[in-house]
Design a protein around this motif. Structure first.
Motif, short mmCIF file in Angstrom:
data_model
loop_
_atom_site.label_atom_id
_atom_site.label_comp_id
_atom_site.label_asym_id
_atom_site.label_seq_id
_atom_site.Cartn_x
_atom_site.Cartn_y
_atom_site.Cartn_z
N ALA A 71 7.63 15.45 -7.08
CA ALA A 71 9.14 14.79 -6.66
C ALA A 71 9.28 15.25 -5.45
CB ALA A 71 9.93 13.69 -7.71
N SER A 72 8.36 14.43 -4.38
CA SER A 72 9.16 14.95 -2.87
C SER A 72 9.72 14.19 -1.29
CB SER A 72 7.56 15.35 -2.00
OG SER A 72 6.90 16.13 -3.11
N PRO A 73 11.23 13.51 -2.39
CA PRO A 73 11.69 13.24 -1.13
C PRO A 73 12.53 13.17 -0.41
CG PRO A 73 12.65 12.72 -3.72
CD PRO A 73 11.60 13.74 -3.63
N GLY A 74 12.69 12.63 0.59
CA GLY A 74 13.05 13.28 2.51
C GLY A 74 12.64 12.56 3.53
N HIS A 75 11.34 12.31 3.56
CA HIS A 75 10.32 11.74 4.32
C HIS A 75 10.42 10.38 4.11
CE1 HIS A 75 7.45 9.96 7.88
NE2 HIS A 75 7.00 9.67 6.41
N ASP A 76 10.26 10.36 2.12
CA ASP A 76 10.12 9.02 2.13
C ASP A 76 10.88 8.90 1.00
OD1 ASP A 76 9.57 5.74 2.32
OD2 ASP A 76 8.22 6.77 0.72
N ALA A 77 11.10 7.93 0.43
CA ALA A 77 11.91 7.88 -1.61
C ALA A 77 10.50 8.15 -2.15
CB ALA A 77 12.39 6.96 -1.38
N ALA A 78 9.76 7.65 -2.36
CA ALA A 78 8.11 7.50 -3.77
C ALA A 78 7.23 8.62 -2.93
CB ALA A 78 7.43 5.67 -2.94
N ALA A 79 7.93 9.48 -2.20
CA ALA A 79 6.72 10.62 -1.43
C ALA A 79 6.59 11.10 -3.20
CB ALA A 79 7.67 11.48 -0.47
N VAL A 80 5.59 11.92 -2.91
CA VAL A 80 4.95 12.40 -3.71
C VAL A 80 4.01 13.87 -3.48
CG1 VAL A 80 3.62 13.22 -6.39
CG2 VAL A 80 5.15 10.90 -5.52
N SER A 81 4.00 14.96 -3.91
CA SER A 81 3.24 15.72 -3.89
C SER A 81 1.99 16.38 -4.64
CB SER A 81 3.45 17.42 -2.87
OG SER A 81 4.63 16.67 -2.11
N PHE A 82 1.43 16.31 -4.25
CA PHE A 82 -0.12 17.10 -5.73
C PHE A 82 -0.60 18.80 -5.22
CE2 PHE A 82 -0.22 12.42 -4.19
CZ PHE A 82 -0.03 11.90 -5.35
N TYR A 83 -0.55 19.22 -6.44
CA TYR A 83 -1.47 20.45 -6.60
C TYR A 83 -2.06 20.23 -7.41
CZ TYR A 83 -2.11 25.28 -7.63
OH TYR A 83 -2.93 26.62 -8.35
N GLU A 126 -13.95 6.09 -13.86
CA GLU A 126 -12.37 5.17 -13.34
C GLU A 126 -12.08 6.01 -12.26
OE1 GLU A 126 -9.53 5.43 -16.42
OE2 GLU A 126 -10.66 4.53 -18.43
N LEU A 127 -11.54 4.90 -11.42
CA LEU A 127 -10.68 5.42 -10.22
C LEU A 127 -9.13 5.42 -10.17
CD1 LEU A 127 -10.91 6.54 -7.31
CD2 LEU A 127 -11.15 3.79 -6.99
N VAL A 128 -8.59 6.05 -9.87
CA VAL A 128 -6.98 5.88 -10.13
C VAL A 128 -6.65 6.37 -8.01
CG1 VAL A 128 -4.81 6.88 -10.01
CG2 VAL A 128 -6.15 6.81 -11.69
N VAL A 129 -5.94 4.90 -7.38
CA VAL A 129 -5.31 5.22 -6.65
C VAL A 129 -3.62 5.37 -6.22
CG1 VAL A 129 -5.20 4.55 -3.45
CG2 VAL A 129 -7.66 3.91 -5.25
N LEU A 130 -3.93 7.07 -5.76
CA LEU A 130 -2.11 6.77 -5.50
C LEU A 130 -1.82 7.19 -4.05
CD1 LEU A 130 -1.76 9.31 -8.97
CD2 LEU A 130 -0.25 7.70 -8.14
N HIS A 131 -0.67 7.95 -4.47
CA HIS A 131 -0.18 7.77 -2.94
C HIS A 131 0.75 8.87 -2.16
CE1 HIS A 131 -1.17 3.45 -3.56
NE2 HIS A 131 -1.90 3.77 -2.41
N SER A 132 0.33 9.62 -0.69
CA SER A 132 1.42 10.85 -0.66
C SER A 132 3.08 10.07 -0.36
CB SER A 132 0.81 11.55 0.77
OG SER A 132 0.78 10.36 1.46
N HIS A 133 2.71 8.89 -0.21
CA HIS A 133 4.47 8.17 0.12
C HIS A 133 3.58 6.64 0.64
CE1 HIS A 133 3.38 9.38 4.18
NE2 HIS A 133 4.15 8.91 4.01
N SER A 134 4.79 5.76 1.02
CA SER A 134 5.04 4.34 1.21
C SER A 134 4.49 4.01 2.09
CB SER A 134 5.75 3.52 0.63
OG SER A 134 7.33 3.65 1.51
N HIS A 135 4.57 4.47 3.30
CA HIS A 135 4.33 4.57 4.83
C HIS A 135 3.25 3.53 5.19
CE1 HIS A 135 8.59 6.98 5.84
NE2 HIS A 135 8.04 6.35 5.53
N HIS A 136 2.55 2.81 5.98
CA HIS A 136 2.01 1.64 6.10
C HIS A 136 0.82 2.77 6.06
CE1 HIS A 136 -0.66 -1.10 8.56
NE2 HIS A 136 -0.81 -1.74 7.72
N ASP A 137 0.76 3.63 6.97
CA ASP A 137 -0.39 4.33 7.53
C ASP A 137 -1.60 5.11 6.11
OD1 ASP A 137 1.59 6.14 8.12
OD2 ASP A 137 0.12 7.04 9.19
N HIS A 138 -0.41 4.92 5.13
CA HIS A 138 -1.69 5.71 3.59
C HIS A 138 -1.55 4.82 2.72
CE1 HIS A 138 -0.04 9.87 5.33
NE2 HIS A 138 0.71 8.87 6.27
#
Length: 275
Positions: A154-166, A91-103
């Motif tokens: 959860a990493s809001p601040g730049h964008d409410a939906a921002a997430v960091s991944f470790y 499988e493939l899962v597509v997630l995002h660092s945040h919601s802005h268009h360039d991502h």
């Protein structure tokens, strides 16, 4: 990491860089960078292979596959990995660092891909999929790729939906547009301050090899960034940052306090919009 990333050219018309630069980091991890001649943002994307599924973090700044052949590139990389590690129903899962268009621009390329989940880059979509809680942002969620567990912070601040991944496998802390060698735009200052504290605390409790954001906007001259929409950056610093540089962001946030404006530091520039 010692990588020479594609960084554009004096003439975009005569640019000969690949549409996407592909860099394997070991056997199970790929770092991708979009061509600056296609889009000046030149975002980085990340592909992490687990035993049962792979995770793609972000889809770049361009929707058109003829300009950003992300689906084709990912399919080729998955096929290459499966050639070395054969298995069925991968499988493939597509997630995002945040919601802005360039991502998120190339999300549509994966809409009809079999055995693929494209998670909506909204607070509701990503929190529901990962199991993050709006009432307990300090509790990371765990995404199991099959023998490779990614912590999702959860990493809001730049964008409410921002997430960091470790990723414990590589030690990578993927921070999106929250922390990177460039202009850190803050739309919610209290949330950003809390996120930086959260990331520092996490990094101090886990073995982080590199802090990796999604852009390079600084030059190698301390405090000097490339102008917005620059398509040729021959004097880039490395993408990777250290935990100490993450602490530098934390110290800068403390110094800035509640004072809006453009605040320049050697490795980054913080734009506090006053909210």
């Amino acid at each position: 990491m010692g990588v020479s990333w594609i960084h554009g050219s004096k003439s975009s018309k005569h640019n000969t860089d690949p549409d996407i630069q592909v860099r394997w980091h070991g056997e199970h991890t790929v770092i991708l960078r979009q061509n600056k001649a296609v889009n000046y943002e030149a975002p980085f994307m990340f592909l992490l292979f687990g035993g049962s599924r792979t995770l793609l973090v972000d889809t770049g700044a361009t929707a058109a596959p003829e300009l950003l052949p992300l689906r084709r590139t990912v399919d080729e990389l998955v096929a290459e990995w499966l050639g070395r590690h054969p298995r069925d129903d991968y499988e493939l899962v597509v997630l995002h660092s945040h919601s802005h268009h360039d991502h998120v621009a190339a999300d549509g390329q994966f809409a009809d891909r079999p055995r693929t989940t494209v998670v909506d880059a909204t607070v509701e979509g990503v929190y529901s999929f990962l199991g993050l809680r709006t009432d307990d942002l300090d509790r990371p969620a765990a995404l199991d790729l099959g023998g490779r567990v990614v912590d999702c912070i959860a990493s809001p601040g730049h964008d409410a939906a921002a997430v960091s991944f470790y990723d414990a496998h590589t030690g990578f802390l993927l921070t999106g547009d929250t922390v990177y060698p460039g202009r850190l735009y803050v739309e919610d200052w209290p949330a950003f301050r809390a996120t930086i504290d959260r990331l520092v605390a996490f990094a101090e409790a886990h073995p982080v090899s590199h802090v990796l954001g999604c852009h390079i906007e600084m030059t190698t001259t301390p405090g000097v960034d490339y102008p917005i929409r620059t398509t040729f950056q021959p004097d880039e610093p490395p993408l990777e940052m250290s935990v100490e540089q993450l602490r530098d962001v934390q110290r800068a946030v403390g110094e800035i306090g509640d004072h809006p404006g453009r605040h320049v530091y050697p490795d980054f520039v913080i734009h506090h919009d006053g909210n």
